[in-house]
Motif scaffolding. Sequence first.
Motif: not given
Length: 398
Positions: A341-349
């Motif tokens: 199981i993985e989680t992604f967090y995109g478009h961060c500043s």
Amino acid sequence: MESAQKHRRFLSLLTIAATIIVCILFYYEMKPNAYEVSIGDNTVAFVKNNADVEYVSKTLEQIITRFGMKAPYNEILISKVKVDDDLLVKDINNLGSSILNGSDIEVNAVVMNIDGKDAALLANEKEGNQVLNLMSSFYAAKSNVKIKQSGTPNKISYSEKKVLLSQVEEPKQAAEKLEKVNEKRKNPLISFKIKGETEVKEAIPPSTTIAWSDELFLGDSKVKSNGKEGEKLVHKEVTLENSKIVDSKVMSEQVLAKPTNVVVEKGTKNPITGDIAFLSVPSRGTYTSSFGMRWGRMHNGIDIGAPIGTPIYAALDGVVSFSGVEDGYGNMIKIDHGNGIETFYGHCSVLNVSKGREVKRGDKIAEVGNTGRSTGPHVHFELRVNGVAKNPTQYLKQ
């Protein structure tokens, strides 16, 4: 005739008796009741008995030796006198300070000067050194330090001065006065650099032991045992500036009590197969795009719109497997939660964690941004199981 002679004889006897009584009363009235103790022409005390005389004499000899007195002040005189009881010394143990405070004898003393400022009036330079030693011992004791070396960067000098005995300070009195002066000043009047050793007891924090449980879902945990702190005796070499520790080096440690570990149970049960909501919402905001086909292509996550700089949190415990820039996603964080199981967090500043960092559910890992292929400030959130994108919405705890 005979009667007149008897009368005259009676008056004579009465006169003689009265004279004897008056003489006796006068004798007792004028009989010495005390000892006068003097240095030269200066009376310093009236005492009651020989034992007190001896004590007073020793006290005066100490004062004479302290100041190196010369004639007429180097001789102690004792004489019997008659005085009112009110003049007798009541507390013989405080006689030394009484003599110092009440005497009008002149002595040769020294002014102790610190960096150009008069600081104390003492008997001699030796007493100045006693003041410095008392002060350094005071500061060392406050930090429980055994002194090995002590010194002051201040310039200490002495100048002779003829003053009244009552004006001269005892070394202990002068040291306590200067300690109070230091406390009131932002920059102390006199500083001491002290090197020494100390022993302190310190807590040993308990370690955490993980116990995996197939009865708990992945991401869930509970404390099975709280554990207990241990204790150790630490021997340190320290450097003080007055009572403040400015440098410390551990020389040795002795464990007095071993700590008991905290035991935490963590779940291994797969929440995906049971459609269990096990993920925390990664950021506050408005859902602006859902999982599924969008603009003719697959959108593998959900978008949560929020102002730039809004905190992004880990949705579940795990280890950061990627922290950097990825095509399309911009600044991105990936977290491996185990069991595929993985989680992604995109478009961060801003990215707040690096690869390899262990994070807990709710830890801040990044901030909302508008990097990569983005149409506005938001966080793109994905859930992947064995590399396959899943709709995270049904697994989010609302």
